[in-house]
Design a protein around this motif. Structure first.
Motif, PDB file in Angstrom:
ATOM      1  N   VAL A 157      -6.331 -23.624  50.505  1.00  0.00           N
ATOM      2  CA  VAL A 157      -5.768 -24.466  49.433  1.00  0.00           C
ATOM      3  C   VAL A 157      -6.014 -25.441  48.560  1.00  0.00           C
ATOM      4  N   VAL A 158      -5.841 -25.210  47.206  1.00  0.00           N
ATOM      5  CA  VAL A 158      -6.380 -26.487  46.480  1.00  0.00           C
ATOM      6  C   VAL A 158      -5.027 -27.496  46.290  1.00  0.00           C
ATOM      7  N   MET A 159      -3.827 -26.982  46.098  1.00  0.00           N
ATOM      8  CA  MET A 159      -2.792 -27.380  45.934  1.00  0.00           C
ATOM      9  C   MET A 159      -1.441 -26.748  47.033  1.00  0.00           C
ATOM     10  N   PRO A 160      -1.208 -27.718  47.954  1.00  0.00           N
ATOM     11  CA  PRO A 160      -0.385 -26.577  48.939  1.00  0.00           C
ATOM     12  C   PRO A 160       0.776 -26.784  47.783  1.00  0.00           C
ATOM     13  N   LEU A 161       1.908 -25.514  49.152  1.00  0.00           N
ATOM     14  CA  LEU A 161       3.277 -24.904  48.246  1.00  0.00           C
ATOM     15  C   LEU A 161       3.464 -25.972  48.084  1.00  0.00           C
ATOM     16  N   ASP A 162       4.812 -26.225  46.932  1.00  0.00           N
ATOM     17  CA  ASP A 162       5.832 -27.515  47.098  1.00  0.00           C
ATOM     18  C   ASP A 162       7.013 -27.076  46.828  1.00  0.00           C
ATOM     19  N   ASP A 163       7.613 -27.882  45.919  1.00  0.00           N
ATOM     20  CA  ASP A 163       8.633 -27.584  44.946  1.00  0.00           C
ATOM     21  C   ASP A 163       8.291 -28.466  44.166  1.00  0.00           C
ATOM     22  N   GLN A 164       8.459 -27.920  43.144  1.00  0.00           N
ATOM     23  CA  GLN A 164       8.255 -29.202  41.537  1.00  0.00           C
ATOM     24  C   GLN A 164       9.171 -29.579  41.286  1.00  0.00           C
ATOM     25  N   PHE A 165       9.024 -30.637  40.141  1.00  0.00           N
ATOM     26  CA  PHE A 165       9.738 -31.219  39.138  1.00  0.00           C
ATOM     27  C   PHE A 165      10.552 -30.044  37.902  1.00  0.00           C
ATOM     28  N   TRP A 166       9.741 -29.595  37.743  1.00  0.00           N
ATOM     29  CA  TRP A 166       9.770 -27.982  36.550  1.00  0.00           C
ATOM     30  C   TRP A 166      10.515 -26.680  37.138  1.00  0.00           C
ATOM     31  N   GLY A 167      10.761 -27.060  38.351  1.00  0.00           N
ATOM     32  CA  GLY A 167      11.460 -25.653  38.836  1.00  0.00           C
ATOM     33  C   GLY A 167      11.145 -24.640  40.031  1.00  0.00           C
ATOM     34  N   ASP A 168       9.831 -24.408  39.683  1.00  0.00           N
ATOM     35  CA  ASP A 168       9.063 -23.761  40.249  1.00  0.00           C
ATOM     36  C   ASP A 168       8.296 -23.972  42.445  1.00  0.00           C
ATOM     37  N   ARG A 169       8.369 -23.076  42.772  1.00  0.00           N
ATOM     38  CA  ARG A 169       7.589 -24.038  44.298  1.00  0.00           C
ATOM     39  C   ARG A 169       6.048 -23.047  43.990  1.00  0.00           C
ATOM     40  N   TYR A 170       5.267 -23.928  44.023  1.00  0.00           N
ATOM     41  CA  TYR A 170       4.366 -23.243  43.282  1.00  0.00           C
ATOM     42  C   TYR A 170       3.241 -24.437  44.083  1.00  0.00           C
TER      43      TYR A 170
END
Length: 149
Positions: free
Chosen positions: A104-117
């Motif tokens: 994992v480099v960046m945990p999965l989370d809801d992002q301000f641009w509208g994606d779960r990323y």
């Protein structure tokens, strides 16, 4: 006889142990092996895997073809490139990649641009992002969120 060619853009990855990379991409991303072309010593000069409807080409590292220098991400100190997968079940796909051995480099989370990323690094040094659109966001909302960051 004319060959029917469809325009495409395909990443072409250089890895240490392309055969193991194919196995990883099948397990981590649900890839389907298209084929491989080995040298007599077994190193792959070309291979292709279909992932998420796109072709990813790859081969073993051949420093003798690149001025004696390795071109794998570990040899270069990392990669500036991220390969992005847009999926409909990002939580499951992200976990599948981690379970297969991705870091994992960046945990999965809801992002301000509208994606779960989220982002992972494969065992060969290549970086992958996985995203699923979860809500519509205008460019104005994105710009506002960035100005508040």
């Amino acid at each position: 006889m004319a060959i029917d060619v469809k325009p495409a853009l395909s990443p072409h990855l250089v890895v240490d142990d392309a055969a193991a990379a194919i196995d990883f991409y099948v397990k981590a991303f649900g890839g389907v092996e298209i084929g491989r072309v080995p040298r007599p010593d077994g190193k792959l000069i070309h291979a292709a895997v279909e992932i998420n409807g796109a072709i990813v080409m790859l081969n073993d590292d051949f420093p003798e073809m690149t001025d004696g220098k390795s071109t794998t991400p570990p040899a270069l100190g990392g990669t500036p490139v991220t390969i992005h997968l847009t999926v409909t079940d990002v939580d499951d796909k992200f976990q599948q990649a981690v379970d297969a051995g991705a870091t994992v480099v960046m945990p999965l989370d809801d992002q301000f641009w509208g994606d779960r990323y989220g982002m992972v690094r494969d065992p060969f040094g290549h970086q992958w992002s996985l995203g699923q659109p979860v809500r519509e966001v205008s460019y104005e909302e994105i710009q506002q969120a960035m100005s508040q960051a």
